[in-house]
Design a protein around this motif. Sequence first.
Motif: not given
Ligand SMILES: O=C(O)CCc1c2[nH]c(c1CC(=O)O)Cc1[nH]c(c(CC(=O)O)c1CCC(=O)O)Cc1[nH]c(c(CC(=O)O)c1CCC(=O)O)Cc1[nH]c(c(CCC(=O)O)c1CC(=O)O)C2
Length: 348
Positions: A206, A28, A73-74, A324, A24, A46, A153, A208-209, A245
Amino acid sequence: MTTTPAKLMLRALSGEITERPPFWLMRQAGRYLPEYRATRAQAGNFLDLCYNPRLAEEVTLQPLRRYGMDAAILFADILLIPDALGQPLDYLEGEGPVLDPVRSAGELSKLNPENIHKTLEPVYETVSRLSSSIPSDCTLIGFAGAPWTVATYMVEGRGSKDYVNIKKWMYGDPAGFSALMDILVEATIAYLLKQVEAGAEVVQIFDTWAGVLPDDEFRKWVLGPTKRIVEGLRHHHPDLPVIGFPKGVGGNIIDFVEETGVTAVSLDTGTPLDWAARNVQTRVPVQGNLDPILLVQGGAAMENRIAEIINRLKSAPFIFNLGHGIIPQTPPEHVGALSQLIRDGSPS
Ligand SMILES: O=C(O)CCc1c2[nH]c(c1CC(=O)O)Cc1[nH]c(c(CC(=O)O)c1CCC(=O)O)Cc1[nH]c(c(CC(=O)O)c1CCC(=O)O)Cc1[nH]c(c(CCC(=O)O)c1CC(=O)O)C2
């Protein structure tokens, strides 16, 4: 009577070497898929999507329909916990999350840990719907951010490069900071327990940091809280698989595995494969660690590295994933090629 073979993902998590690795991909569901962008537009913003069980279920299922991953994944976000605690949160187009920061013990009274389930109820409904709508050989993963990462955050008010505000608080007033971490530990346990009760078969935490902390602080704010969460979950569900993670922690991943009690660990892209095979995979199943940018690139560079990862990690329990999350620029057909390669051992 024939018994249904247990799901591939659950077999790998229980320590079996499987005929092929289950796979997975973190993130995704999401912006790289046109059907996600369409559903997201329908939802409004969102957070509206995260709290709409029918649409959140739909976007969770979208990548499964295309690629048949072994786990779903949810669809949610790690920042739903601060939202449920009452911290104002917004996702700005092109900027990511923006929160009204909490920066001292005195400001903790702005948080209300009493009633998080009221806000989070739709997420549990999404899990419950998914538990009956995902394919029968697919495993349902629930998730939460680890307290340290979620706190970055909450304190910085947005994604950060240097973590100045949270580190100043952590170093200057460890007792006050630990009150915030306690709130997050309790909320995370409660949130994940509800996901499990609604049908999540595995949970991933998660952090991440985690990699930005010096090692004494890593022990205090990553190991300690994660261990408490794992214990809190296992108190109710002794056999629940929990994937950790701790991104970017290098050799500290060994202590992470030994001390937190996680079932399996996700490796970031920088973790050397042979080192992980010798030092981590001998202790727990591992998951990882393709560079998400190779998924943007595709072609031979991606295919060779996928083969390399499988070769080096296939002799012990292993789940294929990225190091990641998928990034929005990823061409969907490259995910198709990855899926084909893992399933059949050859590119499409
Ligand atoms: O820039 C930053 O620090 C904030 C990052 C950010 C977060 N949520 C966010 C954003 C905005 C963005 O991605 O543009 C906002 C966010 N979360 C998510 C999305 C969808 C996408 O990435 O297109 C989005 C973008 C939203 C949109 O505009 O549609 C969904 C999400 N976040 C997350 C998950 C769990 C996973 O990764 O599988 C999932 C679900 C994935 C799934 O169902 O397949 C987890 C998450 N959210 C977040 C973090 C922290 C680290 C990071 O990704 O930078 C993490 C953990 C990680 O990925 O390591 C925070």
